[in-house]
Design a protein around this motif. Structure first.
Motif, PDB file in Angstrom:
ATOM      1  N   GLU A  37       0.715  -1.243   0.283  1.00 39.52           N
ATOM      2  CA  GLU A  37       0.619   0.173  -0.271  1.00 39.52           C
ATOM      3  C   GLU A  37       0.904   1.172  -0.144  1.00 39.52           C
ATOM      4  OE1 GLU A  37      -3.004  -0.065   2.055  1.00 39.52           O
ATOM      5  OE2 GLU A  37      -3.637  -2.540   2.523  1.00 39.52           O
ATOM      6  N   ASP A  38       1.944   1.196   0.899  1.00 36.78           N
ATOM      7  CA  ASP A  38       2.329   2.972   1.213  1.00 36.78           C
ATOM      8  C   ASP A  38       4.182   2.226   1.022  1.00 36.78           C
ATOM      9  OD1 ASP A  38      -0.120   4.442   1.693  1.00 36.78           O
ATOM     10  OD2 ASP A  38       0.081   2.955   3.480  1.00 36.78           O
ATOM     11  N   GLU A  39       5.060   3.302   0.105  1.00 32.94           N
ATOM     12  CA  GLU A  39       6.124   2.656  -0.079  1.00 32.94           C
ATOM     13  C   GLU A  39       7.022   3.368   1.212  1.00 32.94           C
ATOM     14  OE1 GLU A  39       9.599   2.780  -2.029  1.00 32.94           O
ATOM     15  OE2 GLU A  39       7.080   2.687  -3.357  1.00 32.94           O
ATOM     16  N   PRO A  40       7.643   2.487   1.863  1.00 31.71           N
ATOM     17  CA  PRO A  40       8.320   2.514   3.385  1.00 31.71           C
ATOM     18  C   PRO A  40       9.218   4.186   2.882  1.00 31.71           C
ATOM     19  CG  PRO A  40       9.441   1.245   2.297  1.00 31.71           C
ATOM     20  CD  PRO A  40       8.179   1.176   1.159  1.00 31.71           C
ATOM     21  N   VAL A  41       9.534   4.428   4.518  1.00 29.97           N
ATOM     22  CA  VAL A  41       9.718   5.986   4.680  1.00 29.97           C
ATOM     23  C   VAL A  41      10.736   5.428   5.633  1.00 29.97           C
ATOM     24  CG1 VAL A  41       9.847   8.336   5.487  1.00 29.97           C
ATOM     25  CG2 VAL A  41       8.318   7.047   3.893  1.00 29.97           C
TER      26      VAL A  41
ATOM     27  N   HIS B  41       5.625   3.114   7.505  1.00 24.56           N
ATOM     28  CA  HIS B  41       4.972   1.554   6.731  1.00 24.56           C
ATOM     29  C   HIS B  41       5.763   0.949   6.443  1.00 24.56           C
ATOM     30  CE1 HIS B  41       2.273   4.969   5.726  1.00 24.56           C
ATOM     31  NE2 HIS B  41       3.056   6.279   5.121  1.00 24.56           N
ATOM     32  N   LEU B  42       6.517   0.853   7.314  1.00 25.62           N
ATOM     33  CA  LEU B  42       7.578  -0.336   7.484  1.00 25.62           C
ATOM     34  C   LEU B  42       6.030  -1.786   7.859  1.00 25.62           C
ATOM     35  CD1 LEU B  42      10.348   1.134   9.473  1.00 25.62           C
ATOM     36  CD2 LEU B  42      10.103   0.731   7.677  1.00 25.62           C
ATOM     37  N   ASN B  43       5.799  -1.852   7.959  1.00 27.02           N
ATOM     38  CA  ASN B  43       4.247  -3.499   8.978  1.00 27.02           C
ATOM     39  C   ASN B  43       4.202  -4.164   7.776  1.00 27.02           C
ATOM     40  OD1 ASN B  43       2.773  -0.791   8.092  1.00 27.02           O
ATOM     41  ND2 ASN B  43       0.998  -2.021   9.193  1.00 27.02           N
ATOM     42  N   HIS B  44       5.061  -4.855   6.711  1.00 29.02           N
ATOM     43  CA  HIS B  44       5.276  -5.335   5.477  1.00 29.02           C
ATOM     44  C   HIS B  44       5.479  -7.041   5.885  1.00 29.02           C
ATOM     45  CE1 HIS B  44       3.389  -2.412   3.221  1.00 29.02           C
ATOM     46  NE2 HIS B  44       4.202  -1.689   3.670  1.00 29.02           N
ATOM     47  N   ASP B  45       4.722  -8.373   5.518  1.00 32.35           N
ATOM     48  CA  ASP B  45       5.641  -9.043   5.709  1.00 32.35           C
ATOM     49  C   ASP B  45       6.649  -9.675   5.467  1.00 32.35           C
ATOM     50  OD1 ASP B  45       2.730  -9.513   7.167  1.00 32.35           O
ATOM     51  OD2 ASP B  45       2.032 -10.650   5.148  1.00 32.35           O
ATOM     52  N   GLU B  46       6.576  -9.441   3.926  1.00 38.39           N
ATOM     53  CA  GLU B  46       7.821  -9.996   3.987  1.00 38.39           C
ATOM     54  C   GLU B  46       9.222  -8.966   4.057  1.00 38.39           C
ATOM     55  OE1 GLU B  46       7.996 -11.266   0.018  1.00 38.39           O
ATOM     56  OE2 GLU B  46       5.742 -11.946   0.673  1.00 38.39           O
ATOM     57  N   ALA B  47       9.740  -7.635   5.048  1.00 34.29           N
ATOM     58  CA  ALA B  47      10.081  -6.736   4.985  1.00 34.29           C
ATOM     59  C   ALA B  47      11.827  -7.436   5.482  1.00 34.29           C
ATOM     60  CB  ALA B  47       9.844  -5.826   6.231  1.00 34.29           C
TER      61      ALA B  47
END
Length: 141
Positions: free
Chosen positions: A67-71, A94-100
């Protein structure tokens, strides 16, 4: 999409970029590259290429959406051992992603989600001392 022989003597008017079931006219079609604009997507889809208006498609590849580009806003500590094992806290949005994942000087390590604005990564062992580029990717790549 990169490859070879997309035009193969044709004008390219029938080339389509297919995102799941939705096939769209590309922005640019050359013999070795086809450029496409993604449609609005709700979830991950398979991407394929059609050379005949969508009737037949190439083998597909996964296309991941977020959804959102990480900052990134900061990290701590700013010093760590060459042997690795330093827990690095990375702050941002916007760091809450399963595949970070995190990369330290090009070496990829798994990221652990703390919150939408914070992740942690354990630094890997490195060969050379000095400044190290730290990167975060939210699509696992």
């Amino acid at each position: 999409i990169e490859g070879r022989g997309f035009l193969n003597g044709r004008d390219g008017s029938l080339i389509r970029c297919c995102f799941g079931d939705q096939c769209l006219t590309p922005v640019q079609a050359l013999d070795d590259v086809v450029s496409c604009v993604t449609p609005a997507l709700e979830d991950h889809v398979e991407v394929s290429l059609s050379l005949n208006g969508g009737a037949d498609r190439s083998a597909s590849l996964p296309f991941r959406v977020y959804e959102d580009e990480p900052v990134l806003r900061g990290l701590s500590p700013v010093l760590g051992s060459l042997k690795g094992g330093t827990i690095v806290n990375i702050r941002g949005a916007h760091l809450n992603h399963d595949e970070a994942v995190c990369r330290f000087a090009g070496m990829t390590v798994e990221a652990s989600l703390v919150s939408a604005s914070s992740i942690t990564c354990v630094s890997p062992a490195l060969d050379n001392d000095g400044d190290v580029l730290v990167e975060v990717a939210v699509n696992g790549v």
